[in-house]
Design an enzyme around this catalytic site. Structure first.
Site, PDB file in Angstrom:
ATOM      1  CB  SER A  60     112.138  46.002  -3.272  1.00 38.88           C
ATOM      2  OG  SER A  60     113.257  46.532  -2.366  1.00 38.88           O
TER       3      SER A  60
ATOM      4  CD  GLU B 140     116.749  51.410   4.134  1.00 37.67           C
ATOM      5  OE1 GLU B 140     116.722  51.882   2.902  1.00 37.67           O
ATOM      6  OE2 GLU B 140     116.111  50.537   4.265  1.00 37.67           O
TER       7      GLU B 140
ATOM      8  CG  ASN C 171     125.352  42.578   5.863  1.00 38.21           C
ATOM      9  OD1 ASN C 171     124.454  43.825   5.880  1.00 38.21           O
ATOM     10  ND2 ASN C 171     125.511  41.882   6.951  1.00 38.21           N
TER      11      ASN C 171
HETATM   12  C1  LIG Z   1     111.871  41.451   5.698  1.00 37.80           C
HETATM   13  C2  LIG Z   1     112.239  42.310   4.376  1.00 37.80           C
HETATM   14  C3  LIG Z   1     111.767  43.741   4.682  1.00 37.80           C
HETATM   15  C4  LIG Z   1     111.837  44.527   3.274  1.00 37.80           C
HETATM   16  N1  LIG Z   1     111.173  45.869   3.355  1.00 37.80           N
HETATM   17  C5  LIG Z   1     111.311  46.545   2.445  1.00 37.80           C
HETATM   18  C6  LIG Z   1     110.375  47.814   2.357  1.00 37.80           C
HETATM   19  O1  LIG Z   1     109.592  48.021   3.156  1.00 37.80           O
HETATM   20  N2  LIG Z   1     110.612  48.161   1.016  1.00 37.80           N
HETATM   21  C7  LIG Z   1     111.383  48.017   0.132  1.00 37.80           C
HETATM   22  O2  LIG Z   1     111.324  48.631  -0.979  1.00 37.80           O
HETATM   23  N3  LIG Z   1     112.053  46.824   0.135  1.00 37.80           N
HETATM   24  C8  LIG Z   1     112.038  46.196   1.397  1.00 37.80           C
HETATM   25  N4  LIG Z   1     112.810  44.794   1.376  1.00 37.80           N
HETATM   26  C9  LIG Z   1     113.488  44.670   0.227  1.00 37.80           C
HETATM   27  C10 LIG Z   1     115.293  44.471   0.246  1.00 37.80           C
HETATM   28  O3  LIG Z   1     115.476  45.935   0.203  1.00 37.80           O
HETATM   29  C11 LIG Z   1     115.613  43.499  -0.743  1.00 37.80           C
HETATM   30  O4  LIG Z   1     115.301  42.285  -0.348  1.00 37.80           O
HETATM   31  C12 LIG Z   1     117.212  43.831  -0.900  1.00 37.80           C
HETATM   32  O5  LIG Z   1     117.400  44.926  -1.825  1.00 37.80           O
HETATM   33  C13 LIG Z   1     117.847  42.512  -1.599  1.00 37.80           C
HETATM   34  O6  LIG Z   1     117.040  42.352  -2.811  1.00 37.80           O
HETATM   35  P1  LIG Z   1     116.445  40.860  -3.364  1.00 37.80           P
HETATM   36  O7  LIG Z   1     115.682  40.295  -2.251  1.00 37.80           O
HETATM   37  O8  LIG Z   1     115.950  40.990  -4.653  1.00 37.80           O
HETATM   38  O9  LIG Z   1     118.100  40.135  -3.211  1.00 37.80           O
HETATM   39  P2  LIG Z   1     118.869  39.880  -4.714  1.00 37.80           P
HETATM   40  O10 LIG Z   1     119.220  41.373  -5.296  1.00 37.80           O
HETATM   41  O11 LIG Z   1     118.321  39.134  -5.655  1.00 37.80           O
HETATM   42  O12 LIG Z   1     120.116  39.481  -3.950  1.00 37.80           O
HETATM   43  C14 LIG Z   1     120.421  37.896  -3.777  1.00 37.80           C
HETATM   44  C15 LIG Z   1     121.630  37.731  -3.123  1.00 37.80           C
HETATM   45  O13 LIG Z   1     122.751  38.137  -3.968  1.00 37.80           O
HETATM   46  C16 LIG Z   1     123.344  39.300  -3.409  1.00 37.80           C
HETATM   47  N5  LIG Z   1     123.894  40.185  -4.551  1.00 37.80           N
HETATM   48  C17 LIG Z   1     123.134  40.816  -5.330  1.00 37.80           C
HETATM   49  N6  LIG Z   1     123.898  41.773  -6.076  1.00 37.80           N
HETATM   50  C18 LIG Z   1     125.129  41.518  -5.918  1.00 37.80           C
HETATM   51  C19 LIG Z   1     126.171  41.940  -6.260  1.00 37.80           C
HETATM   52  N7  LIG Z   1     126.541  43.031  -7.289  1.00 37.80           N
HETATM   53  N8  LIG Z   1     127.560  41.479  -5.704  1.00 37.80           N
HETATM   54  C20 LIG Z   1     127.508  40.550  -4.653  1.00 37.80           C
HETATM   55  N9  LIG Z   1     126.275  40.155  -4.330  1.00 37.80           N
HETATM   56  C21 LIG Z   1     125.324  40.512  -4.726  1.00 37.80           C
HETATM   57  C22 LIG Z   1     122.571  39.829  -2.382  1.00 37.80           C
HETATM   58  O14 LIG Z   1     123.292  40.451  -1.412  1.00 37.80           O
HETATM   59  C23 LIG Z   1     121.942  38.659  -2.095  1.00 37.80           C
HETATM   60  O15 LIG Z   1     122.838  38.085  -1.195  1.00 37.80           O
HETATM   61  C24 LIG Z   1     112.747  44.233   2.361  1.00 37.80           C
HETATM   62  C25 LIG Z   1     113.383  42.845   2.498  1.00 37.80           C
HETATM   63  C26 LIG Z   1     113.176  41.900   3.505  1.00 37.80           C
HETATM   64  C27 LIG Z   1     113.695  40.641   3.481  1.00 37.80           C
END
Ligand SMILES: Cc1cc2nc3c(=O)[nH]c(=O)nc-3n(C[C@H](O)[C@H](O)[C@H](O)COP(=O)(O)OP(=O)(O)OC[C@H]3O[C@@H](n4cnc5c(N)ncnc54)[C@H](O)[C@@H]3O)c2cc1C
Lengths: 390, 377
Positions: free
Chosen positions: A129, A244, A376
């Site tokens: 990410s 995963e 989710n």
């Molecule tokens: C505690 C924690 C640990 C993590 N650990 C790691 C790690 O070790 N390594 C790593 O690489 N990543 C890690 N992650 C990152 C995680 O994979 C991302 O947070 C996740 O992919 C969501 O991306 P974002 O946070 O940018 O949210 P966004 O992608 O900006 O999403 C925001 C909201 O919009 C929704 N959304 C986005 N796109 C769509 C769509 N097309 N349709 C409907 N809804 C949508 C999402 O579901 C969410 O509710 C971690 C995250 C957390 C919170």
């Protein structure tokens, strides 16, 4: 259709149960049971015990420590481990980078990395990410430019779980800026002690520091650390994310917390009896148990159908429902703690119970379970698209 | 029934917003304030006193402003909007409310006068290890010898118990019932700690600690019930304020955050969830405001109204708090960004005086006694 385990599988289950409850130190399992954050040493110690007995990476190819078990046995292993409060083998090693290297790495990479990865001599972090590439992971911008025998990496990763402990980080990097999104991405293994690599902690809402930002400033990475082919990293990432998803449905640990919650409710006096006698509390617990049972059965049913090693599409059901139930049980525990759920910062002198101190931080922390590993919403999208054809 | 505020009430809102809303306009300011003890801004507390806010619900004769639950609700909403950590709810509404209800004229003048003037922070030491929002006390007992009383036992968690200058303590009476006492915390063992939402609580251990009965003494269970009901209604208003900000914080994020080349609000699966949050907020706000009016007009039936508001707001707070984080994704989990603290504080408010199911149990036990739930008395 057959309800009972075969005598062999039943014996296997007993063997696992005995091993996990006798070989892994009680102090570590108690820390898991009381929902404390584990230290790096505890996680390492536990995994090394498992690995010594061939129980850290049973799903890997046999030549690298795998066990060639049936899907049912793998499930039993996984559930019994959680039931006993044994910390699961570090996912970044056991479920993510290990299988990728085993499937797509060079022979040299396998020999160099797989044994220490199984034994947690190398602690891996996941560098996927980025601030602007979350759900839309393929829009990632960290670049790796070939320069002689090295790649030079620049950019930023974020949300790197336990990156503060990391020795190595597996990263998705952009190697072809001109190719369309998914096609210009490569899978690179990076030594976290490399000059130019900085890890900065991010404090979360429960007060814990378990995620980090990782910055890359002209970090030189030997080209031999490229996994598979250049610009094919997205394929390996998809393989990894599928694994995963299966790994993150924590049915066993949720069951364990719910069983503990019943004991906590029983020990809490309420209206002249115990909180477990309260019809509203009892019905809430019964409903959660029923849903968990349904999920566990689905896990068993789905697992039996994923013979070719590819995750069954319904594995998204496990991630979606598994995280929801994990969160619902953590919410129940906050309510059981009642007014004591405010005492999260209480120290040793407190007259309240440890589980009451931990209730709300655990609840807040677990909001993450429906965000990471493919949120989710993304799981629903997978179900809608790949299963329902919508 | 009229839900509109009059000019004076609007002026109160403007004044409080001008002070507190401004002080915490930058979320980082709040974050730094709750990091240090006592967990709130003493200078701001003093300015709230100057504005009359700390004496708002008390009679003018007692040094207060003689305002009512509507005004208390307005202040609570404004504090809730910025998650102001100042202990208006627990010190003024709850602990002060008990002194106002049960104290002698002399006690009211002295205690409420100092509270209103910002000279003394009051705390209500009531929750005990093993208690679940009951009005009674069991772990701390009161003993009388001749004319003097002492208390023995442990209270935990006591909101702002370590900072408090004076404690209102509930204790089991020798002949049954629960009494209320004023206790000077000097020499009392107090272990303070932060709560998950940046608030403060304490374990307080009494050991034959001298105590003064509040008012005429005797069983004060009814006072505890009615003061708690008033505090539940104020807490509902505070939660509504918090939700009023959590929702637009989320919708603004949805319109600014881009993934897959488009703003997140492009995805109907997300914008509909925000719409559902709005529905929850509107319903919760209606019941919270209604309960404030009931308390104002007919304090005798306020307990049931408080349970209704407590239930509705608990459900809404969980829904909005959980969805707000989810719709933000990872950023919603961080301490530096505001939204997670809103969820944390909504969770704390939910468990301070009785959670949704606590209120639901009270309402359930009475459904056989009436035909319809009517908004009008
Ligand atoms: C505690 C924690 C640990 C993590 N650990 C790691 C790690 O070790 N390594 C790593 O690489 N990543 C890690 N992650 C990152 C995680 O994979 C991302 O947070 C996740 O992919 C969501 O991306 P974002 O946070 O940018 O949210 P966004 O992608 O900006 O999403 C925001 C909201 O919009 C929704 N959304 C986005 N796109 C769509 C769509 N097309 N349709 C409907 N809804 C949508 C999402 O579901 C969410 O509710 C971690 C995250 C957390 C919170």
């Amino acid at each position: 259709m057959q309800l009972e385990l075969s005598p062999e599988d039943a014996a296997f289950r007993d063997e696992m149960r005995t091993f996990f409850t006798t070989e892994v130190p009680q102090a570590i399992r108690d820390a898991v049971a009381s929902r404390q954050e584990l230290s790096k040493d505890q996680i390492v110690e536990s995994q090394r015990i498992l690995n010594k007995h061939g129980l850290a990476v049973p799903h890997w190819p046999t030549e690298w420590g795998g066990q060639d078990w049936s899907p049912l046995r793998r499930h039993i292993w996984h559930e019994e481990m959680q039931r006993a409060g044994v910390p699961l083998p570090l996912a970044f090693n056991a479920s993510m980078v290990g299988p990728v290297i085993a499937a797509f790495g060079s022979q040299e990479q396998k020999e160099r990395f797989l044994p220490p990865t199984a034994n947690l001599d190398i602690w891996w972090s996941q560098g996927f990410s980025e601030p602007d590439a979350g759900s839309d992971l393929a829009s990632l911008r960290t670049t790796a430019v070939r320069d002689g025998d090295d790649y030079v990496v620049n950019g930023q990763k974020t949300w790197t779980t336990l990156g503060q402990h990391g020795d190595w980080i597996f990263c998705l990097v952009r190697t072809d800026p001109d190719a369309k999104k998914q096609r210009g991405i490569s899978f690179l293994l990076i030594d976290m002690t490399s000059p130019g690599l900085t890890v900065r902690p991010i404090e979360l809402i429960d007060g814990g520091v378990e995620v980090n930002e990782v910055w890359f400033e002209d970090v030189r990475v030997p080209a031999e650390n490229l996994v598979g082919e250049e610009n094919h990293g997205w394929d390996y990432a998809k393989f990894l994310l599928g694994n995963e998803r299966v790994g993150v449905a924590p049915v066993g640990s949720t069951k364990r917390v719910l069983a503990q919650a019943k004991e906590w409710a029983r020990a809490t006096s309420y209206a002249g009896g115990s909180l477990l006698d309260d019809p509203m509390t009892a019905s809430r617990i019964a409903e959660l148990e029923n849903e968990l049972l349904a999920l566990e059965l689905t896990a068993l049913r789905v697992v039996a159908n994923s013979a070719d090693g590819k995750p069954h599409p319904a594995s998204s059901v496990l991630k979606l429902k598994g995280s929801e139930l994990q969160q619902a049980v953590s919410e129940l525990v906050v309510d059981l703690a009642g007014p004591a759920s405010l005492a999260s910062g209480a120290g040793d002198g407190s007259s309240l119970e440890q589980w009451q101190h931990r209730a709300t931080p655990a609840y807040l922390n677990l909001r993450k379970a429906s965000i990471y590993g493919g949120s989710n919403e993304i799981q629903r999208q997978i179900i809608a698209k790949t299963i329902l054809g919508l | 029934m009229d839900f509109t505020y009059d000019d004076e009430q609007e002026a109160l809102r403007e004044a409080v917003r001008g002070l507190v809303g401004k002080a915490y306009a930058d979320f980082e300011q709040r974050r730094q304030t709750v990091k240090r003890d006592p967990g709130f801004d003493e200078a701001l507390w003093g300015r709230l006193a100057e504005m009359g806010v700390l004496g708002l619900p008390f009679a003018e004769d007692d040094g207060g402003m003689g305002a009512g639950p509507i005004e208390v609700g307005i202040v609570a909403q404004e504090l809730g909007r910025v998650l102001a950590p100042e202990p208006f709810l627990t010190s003024v509404v709850l602990a002060g409310g008990l002194v106002a209800a049960a104290g002698s004229a002399e006690q009211r003048a002295e205690v409420l006068g100092a509270l209103s003037a910002g000279e003394s922070v009051l705390a209500f030491a009531h929750a005990e290890p093993g208690s679940r929002w009951e009005a009674s006390a069991t772990a701390v007992s009161a003993t009388q010898s001749e004319d003097s009383w002492t208390l023995t036992g442990v209270k935990e968690p006591v909101p702002h118990g370590a900072r408090a200058d004076l404690l209102v303590v509930s204790a089991a009476l020798p002949d049954g019932g629960t009494g209320l006492f004023l206790v000077s915390p000097e020499g009392v063992a107090r272990d303070g700690y932060p709560t998950h939402d940046g608030g403060r609580a304490a374990r307080i251990s009494f050991d034959a600690t001298p105590a003064t009965p509040l008012g005429v003494g005797g069983d004060a269970t009814a006072h505890i019930e009615s003061a708690t009901a008033a505090a539940v209604i104020a807490a509902a208003n505070e939660a509504v304020g918090a939700m009023q900000v959590a929702l637009p914080t989320t919708t603004e994020y949805l319109t600014s955050r881009k993934q897959f080349g488009v703003p997140l609000n492009t995805f109907q699966s997300l914008s509909f969830r925000a719409a559902d949050m709005y529905v929850s907020l509107e319903l919760a706000q209606s019941v919270a405001l209604w309960a404030s009016m009931v308390l104002d007009a007919d304090p005798a039936s306020a307990q049931k109204a408080a349970a209704r508001a407590g239930l509705q707001v608990s459900r809404a707070g969980r829904h909005i708090g959980q969805e707000a984080i989810q719709l933000h994704g990872g950023i919603g989990m961080t301490a530096e960004y505001s939204i997670g603290s809103y969820t944390s504080h909504l969770t704390a408010l939910d468990h301070l005086l009785g959670d949704g199911n606590h209120h639901l149990a009270a309402l359930s036990s009475a459904v056989g006694g009436y035909a319809e739930a009517d908004p009008l008395p």
